[in-house]
Design a protein around this motif. Structure first.
Motif, PDB file in Angstrom:
ATOM      1  N   MET A 160      49.483  38.871  44.197  1.00  0.00           N
ATOM      2  CA  MET A 160      48.332  38.159  43.693  1.00  0.00           C
ATOM      3  C   MET A 160      47.111  39.046  43.886  1.00  0.00           C
ATOM      4  SD  MET A 160      46.849  34.368  44.654  1.00  0.00           S
ATOM      5  CE  MET A 160      48.496  33.748  44.551  1.00  0.00           C
ATOM      6  N   GLY A 161      46.266  39.094  42.885  1.00  0.00           N
ATOM      7  CA  GLY A 161      45.043  39.869  42.974  1.00  0.00           C
ATOM      8  C   GLY A 161      43.832  38.973  42.770  1.00  0.00           C
ATOM      9  N   ALA A 162      42.894  39.026  43.690  1.00  0.00           N
ATOM     10  CA  ALA A 162      41.646  38.271  43.563  1.00  0.00           C
ATOM     11  C   ALA A 162      40.572  39.225  43.060  1.00  0.00           C
ATOM     12  CB  ALA A 162      41.236  37.676  44.900  1.00  0.00           C
ATOM     13  N   ILE A 163      39.849  38.796  42.036  1.00  0.00           N
ATOM     14  CA  ILE A 163      38.797  39.638  41.480  1.00  0.00           C
ATOM     15  C   ILE A 163      37.449  38.933  41.584  1.00  0.00           C
ATOM     16  CG2 ILE A 163      40.395  40.834  39.936  1.00  0.00           C
ATOM     17  CD1 ILE A 163      39.219  39.178  37.615  1.00  0.00           C
ATOM     18  N   ALA A 164      36.399  39.728  41.547  1.00  0.00           N
ATOM     19  CA  ALA A 164      35.024  39.216  41.583  1.00  0.00           C
ATOM     20  C   ALA A 164      34.132  40.238  40.896  1.00  0.00           C
ATOM     21  CB  ALA A 164      34.574  38.994  43.027  1.00  0.00           C
ATOM     22  N   TRP A 165      32.939  39.824  40.549  1.00  0.00           N
ATOM     23  CA  TRP A 165      31.994  40.725  39.900  1.00  0.00           C
ATOM     24  C   TRP A 165      30.583  40.370  40.336  1.00  0.00           C
ATOM     25  CZ3 TRP A 165      35.687  37.786  37.599  1.00  0.00           C
ATOM     26  CH2 TRP A 165      35.296  36.528  37.151  1.00  0.00           C
ATOM     27  N   VAL A 166      29.774  41.408  40.445  1.00  0.00           N
ATOM     28  CA  VAL A 166      28.349  41.256  40.740  1.00  0.00           C
ATOM     29  C   VAL A 166      27.629  42.269  39.862  1.00  0.00           C
ATOM     30  CG1 VAL A 166      26.541  41.460  42.482  1.00  0.00           C
ATOM     31  CG2 VAL A 166      28.785  40.567  43.136  1.00  0.00           C
ATOM     32  N   VAL A 167      26.658  41.801  39.116  1.00  0.00           N
ATOM     33  CA  VAL A 167      25.888  42.674  38.241  1.00  0.00           C
ATOM     34  C   VAL A 167      24.413  42.429  38.531  1.00  0.00           C
ATOM     35  CG1 VAL A 167      25.342  43.246  35.841  1.00  0.00           C
ATOM     36  CG2 VAL A 167      27.690  42.620  36.464  1.00  0.00           C
ATOM     37  N   GLY A 168      23.666  43.497  38.763  1.00  0.00           N
ATOM     38  CA  GLY A 168      22.238  43.373  39.014  1.00  0.00           C
ATOM     39  C   GLY A 168      21.529  42.677  37.863  1.00  0.00           C
ATOM     40  N   THR A 169      20.495  41.921  38.185  1.00  0.00           N
ATOM     41  CA  THR A 169      19.817  41.118  37.161  1.00  0.00           C
ATOM     42  C   THR A 169      19.323  41.953  35.984  1.00  0.00           C
ATOM     43  OG1 THR A 169      17.781  41.199  38.464  1.00  0.00           O
ATOM     44  CG2 THR A 169      19.149  39.245  38.712  1.00  0.00           C
ATOM     45  N   ALA A 170      18.891  43.165  36.221  1.00  0.00           N
ATOM     46  CA  ALA A 170      18.403  44.001  35.121  1.00  0.00           C
ATOM     47  C   ALA A 170      19.508  44.371  34.132  1.00  0.00           C
ATOM     48  CB  ALA A 170      17.774  45.277  35.680  1.00  0.00           C
ATOM     49  N   TRP A 171      20.752  44.251  34.562  1.00  0.00           N
ATOM     50  CA  TRP A 171      21.892  44.654  33.729  1.00  0.00           C
ATOM     51  C   TRP A 171      22.705  43.480  33.214  1.00  0.00           C
ATOM     52  CZ3 TRP A 171      21.342  49.477  32.416  1.00  0.00           C
ATOM     53  CH2 TRP A 171      20.613  50.313  33.236  1.00  0.00           C
ATOM     54  N   GLN A 172      22.330  42.270  33.575  1.00  0.00           N
ATOM     55  CA  GLN A 172      23.087  41.093  33.147  1.00  0.00           C
ATOM     56  C   GLN A 172      22.897  40.832  31.650  1.00  0.00           C
ATOM     57  OE1 GLN A 172      21.921  37.907  35.776  1.00  0.00           O
ATOM     58  NE2 GLN A 172      22.859  38.886  37.544  1.00  0.00           N
ATOM     59  N   GLY A 173      23.888  40.171  31.075  1.00  0.00           N
ATOM     60  CA  GLY A 173      23.824  39.793  29.663  1.00  0.00           C
ATOM     61  C   GLY A 173      24.169  40.909  28.700  1.00  0.00           C
ATOM     62  N   ARG A 174      24.712  41.998  29.212  1.00  0.00           N
ATOM     63  CA  ARG A 174      25.058  43.136  28.362  1.00  0.00           C
ATOM     64  C   ARG A 174      26.566  43.320  28.204  1.00  0.00           C
ATOM     65  NH1 ARG A 174      20.635  47.763  29.874  1.00  0.00           N
ATOM     66  NH2 ARG A 174      18.861  46.360  30.117  1.00  0.00           N
ATOM     67  N   GLY A 175      27.336  42.426  28.807  1.00  0.00           N
ATOM     68  CA  GLY A 175      28.792  42.494  28.684  1.00  0.00           C
ATOM     69  C   GLY A 175      29.480  43.377  29.706  1.00  0.00           C
TER      70      GLY A 175
ATOM     71  N   LEU B  35      45.568  45.673  36.845  1.00  0.00           N
ATOM     72  CA  LEU B  35      46.437  44.880  37.716  1.00  0.00           C
ATOM     73  C   LEU B  35      47.765  44.575  37.026  1.00  0.00           C
ATOM     74  CD1 LEU B  35      43.761  42.452  39.183  1.00  0.00           C
ATOM     75  CD2 LEU B  35      44.995  44.247  40.431  1.00  0.00           C
ATOM     76  N   ARG B  36      47.703  44.288  35.731  1.00  0.00           N
ATOM     77  CA  ARG B  36      48.938  44.033  34.968  1.00  0.00           C
ATOM     78  C   ARG B  36      49.856  45.264  35.037  1.00  0.00           C
ATOM     79  NH1 ARG B  36      49.586  40.409  30.800  1.00  0.00           N
ATOM     80  NH2 ARG B  36      47.327  40.218  30.614  1.00  0.00           N
ATOM     81  N   SER B  37      49.296  46.444  34.880  1.00  0.00           N
ATOM     82  CA  SER B  37      50.108  47.663  34.884  1.00  0.00           C
ATOM     83  C   SER B  37      50.646  47.997  36.273  1.00  0.00           C
ATOM     84  CB  SER B  37      49.301  48.845  34.341  1.00  0.00           C
ATOM     85  OG  SER B  37      48.323  49.266  35.270  1.00  0.00           O
ATOM     86  N   HIS B  38      50.112  47.344  37.297  1.00  0.00           N
ATOM     87  CA  HIS B  38      50.583  47.561  38.660  1.00  0.00           C
ATOM     88  C   HIS B  38      51.390  46.369  39.177  1.00  0.00           C
ATOM     89  CE1 HIS B  38      47.820  50.879  38.377  1.00  0.00           C
ATOM     90  NE2 HIS B  38      48.450  51.404  39.410  1.00  0.00           N
ATOM     91  N   GLU B  39      51.951  45.615  38.245  1.00  0.00           N
ATOM     92  CA  GLU B  39      52.905  44.544  38.519  1.00  0.00           C
ATOM     93  C   GLU B  39      52.346  43.396  39.347  1.00  0.00           C
ATOM     94  OE1 GLU B  39      56.673  46.141  39.772  1.00  0.00           O
ATOM     95  OE2 GLU B  39      56.611  47.694  38.227  1.00  0.00           O
ATOM     96  N   VAL B  40      51.025  43.196  39.288  1.00  0.00           N
ATOM     97  CA  VAL B  40      50.451  42.004  39.912  1.00  0.00           C
ATOM     98  C   VAL B  40      50.843  40.814  39.040  1.00  0.00           C
ATOM     99  CG1 VAL B  40      48.282  40.831  40.457  1.00  0.00           C
ATOM    100  CG2 VAL B  40      48.570  43.248  40.995  1.00  0.00           C
ATOM    101  N   ARG B  41      51.282  39.751  39.658  1.00  0.00           N
ATOM    102  CA  ARG B  41      51.789  38.599  38.904  1.00  0.00           C
ATOM    103  C   ARG B  41      50.724  37.556  38.590  1.00  0.00           C
ATOM    104  NH1 ARG B  41      57.628  38.122  39.337  1.00  0.00           N
ATOM    105  NH2 ARG B  41      58.404  39.908  40.513  1.00  0.00           N
ATOM    106  N   THR B  42      49.732  37.414  39.451  1.00  0.00           N
ATOM    107  CA  THR B  42      48.691  36.400  39.267  1.00  0.00           C
ATOM    108  C   THR B  42      47.337  36.988  39.629  1.00  0.00           C
ATOM    109  OG1 THR B  42      50.259  34.654  39.873  1.00  0.00           O
ATOM    110  CG2 THR B  42      47.934  34.066  39.889  1.00  0.00           C
ATOM    111  N   VAL B  43      46.350  36.744  38.779  1.00  0.00           N
ATOM    112  CA  VAL B  43      44.974  37.152  39.046  1.00  0.00           C
ATOM    113  C   VAL B  43      44.170  35.881  39.253  1.00  0.00           C
ATOM    114  CG1 VAL B  43      42.942  38.314  38.115  1.00  0.00           C
ATOM    115  CG2 VAL B  43      45.226  39.191  37.596  1.00  0.00           C
ATOM    116  N   LEU B  44      43.300  35.880  40.259  1.00  0.00           N
ATOM    117  CA  LEU B  44      42.481  34.702  40.487  1.00  0.00           C
ATOM    118  C   LEU B  44      41.045  35.072  40.801  1.00  0.00           C
ATOM    119  CD1 LEU B  44      41.912  34.035  43.766  1.00  0.00           C
ATOM    120  CD2 LEU B  44      44.382  33.804  43.680  1.00  0.00           C
ATOM    121  N   ALA B  45      40.172  34.120  40.555  1.00  0.00           N
ATOM    122  CA  ALA B  45      38.754  34.237  40.905  1.00  0.00           C
ATOM    123  C   ALA B  45      38.270  32.853  41.291  1.00  0.00           C
ATOM    124  CB  ALA B  45      37.948  34.763  39.719  1.00  0.00           C
ATOM    125  N   HIS B  46      37.288  32.777  42.174  1.00  0.00           N
ATOM    126  CA  HIS B  46      36.685  31.507  42.565  1.00  0.00           C
ATOM    127  C   HIS B  46      35.246  31.510  42.063  1.00  0.00           C
ATOM    128  CE1 HIS B  46      40.120  31.599  45.334  1.00  0.00           C
ATOM    129  NE2 HIS B  46      40.099  30.296  45.134  1.00  0.00           N
TER     130      HIS B  46
END
Length: 77
Positions: A1-16, A29-40
């Protein structure tokens, strides 16, 4: 299982950047045989929900510390 998260500085938000990075990480993660990805994600954080959705995750009924657990099953266990 892989848990992911992201943080983007406000000046860079909204740009994808978060969506692109999260999607690339899911691919890695898919290519490294992780079966489930999760985020909270806090239920009121719509931008993070959009990032998770763009990466293929979907919300579940599970909660942890007030946040919704989002999951993507990459392979059956």
């Amino acid at each position: 299982m892989g848990a992911i998260a992201w943080v983007v500085g406000t000046a860079w938000q909204g740009r994808g950047f978060a969506s692109e990075a999260a999607s690339a990480l899911v691919g890695w993660l898919r290519s490294h045989e992780v079966r489930t990805v999760l985020a909270h994600i806090h239920p009121g954080h719509h931008a993070s929900a959009a990032v998770a959705r763009a990466a293929g995750l979907t919300p579940t009924d599970l909660r942890q510390d007030g946040e919704v657990r989002w999951e993507l099953r990459l392979a059956d266990a």
